[in-house]
Design a protein around this motif. Structure first.
Motif, PDB file in Angstrom:
ATOM      1  N   GLN A   5       0.638  -1.065   0.276  1.00 37.43           N
ATOM      2  CA  GLN A   5      -0.158   0.264   0.001  1.00 37.43           C
ATOM      3  C   GLN A   5       1.103   1.126  -0.175  1.00 37.43           C
ATOM      4  OE1 GLN A   5      -2.567  -0.314   3.902  1.00 37.43           O
ATOM      5  NE2 GLN A   5      -3.745  -1.796   2.500  1.00 37.43           N
ATOM      6  N   GLY A   6       2.014   1.105   0.170  1.00 32.57           N
ATOM      7  CA  GLY A   6       3.305   2.425   1.015  1.00 32.57           C
ATOM      8  C   GLY A   6       4.163   2.509  -0.857  1.00 32.57           C
ATOM      9  N   GLY A   7       3.979   1.669  -1.817  1.00 34.04           N
ATOM     10  CA  GLY A   7       4.452   1.153  -2.525  1.00 34.04           C
ATOM     11  C   GLY A   7       5.597   0.215  -3.251  1.00 34.04           C
ATOM     12  N   MET A   8       5.353  -0.350  -1.760  1.00 34.43           N
ATOM     13  CA  MET A   8       6.543  -1.204  -2.772  1.00 34.43           C
ATOM     14  C   MET A   8       6.077  -2.494  -3.918  1.00 34.43           C
ATOM     15  SD  MET A   8       8.436  -3.986   0.195  1.00 34.43           S
ATOM     16  CE  MET A   8       9.307  -2.594   0.923  1.00 34.43           C
ATOM     17  N   ASP A   9       6.607  -2.684  -4.743  1.00 37.23           N
ATOM     18  CA  ASP A   9       6.193  -3.183  -5.476  1.00 37.23           C
ATOM     19  C   ASP A   9       5.759  -4.998  -5.253  1.00 37.23           C
ATOM     20  OD1 ASP A   9       8.396  -5.700  -6.252  1.00 37.23           O
ATOM     21  OD2 ASP A   9       9.368  -3.483  -5.878  1.00 37.23           O
TER      22      ASP A   9
END
Length: 243
Positions: free
Chosen positions: A85-89
């Motif tokens: 959700q924070g942007g990690m793939d």
């Protein structure tokens, strides 16, 4: 004194340690948000207590070793979800999750599983911190971002940040806009609203309290900015949560 109280209230929300292992559907949200935000120092503090000594650790198995392994799996899975959700793939998040769950599965003692827990949490946290600044080329902008995250409970001015990083205000503003593709003021507002949303979702604070805790000049201004970024007022956002 007023600012000191605000800081205490804000830090209470960010740092509060509840029984976040008891139920996977109602985790202690601050813990996962802290990992997601890349706050390495705070995650170290939150992980200072051994997993096996956490208060309220639920009984998921009559076998003590299997019980702590289950809790480790829950924590790892939720950590991966929040980091995504924070942007990690997806491949990185799930790859790490699989790696650490397999490591825990091979542990032959409760102590080894417990020791693996902070390693896993800090691995995700460090990666999130790097991800947060992946487009940053200069140390000054990286330090500016850290300053903003550490002072969301205060009124942050561009001059404050410029003094902190040792650059001229105008030069820092141009550099920040070039590297982040966003003005410093907009970036500060975005991060405050992100925090406000989490506080509305996962705490008992009212919009008026959140407005004060995040150092908005007035509740009406907080409502105006919140609606601009979220598309509804804080009260409407809260009602949607309850529906």
């Amino acid at each position: 004194m007023k600012d000191f109280k605000k800081e205490l209230f804000y830090k209470e929300f960010i740092q509060r340690e509840h029984d976040f292992f008891r139920a996977p559907y109602n985790p202690e949200i601050e813990f996962y948000n802290t990992i997601q935000s890349g706050n390495i120092q705070k995650v170290k503090e939150l992980c200072s207590e051994d997993l096996m000594h956490k208060k309220g650790l639920g009984k998921l198995s009559t076998n003590n070793l299997q019980n702590i392994k289950y809790h480790f799996v829950i924590t790892t899975a939720l950590t991966a979800r929040y980091c995504i959700q924070g942007g990690m793939d997806l491949s990185t998040a799930y790859g790490l999750s699989d790696f650490y769950i397999q490591k825990a599965d091979s542990c032959n003692s409760i102590e080894k599983v417990s020791a693996l827990h902070p390693i896993m949490c800090l691995d995700y946290t460090k990666r999130m911190k790097n991800l947060r600044k992946k487009n940053v080329c200069s140390i000054q902008v990286a330090k500016s971002i850290d300053y903003i995250y550490d002072n969301l409970h205060s009124k942050i001015s561009v001059d404050d940040i410029a003094n902190y990083v040792g650059l001229n205000r105008s030069y820092l503003s141009r550099l920040f806009k070039k590297e982040i593709n966003c003005s410093i003021s907009n970036y500060i507002r975005e991060k405050k609203i992100e925090t406000a949303k989490n506080m509305l979702l996962y705490s008992s604070y009212k919009p008026s309290e959140i407005s004060s805790l995040l150092a908005f000049s007035s509740q009406s201004y907080f409502t105006e900015i919140f609606k601009k970024y979220v598309g509804c007022t804080p009260n409407e956002f809260t009602k949607r949560k309850m529906s």
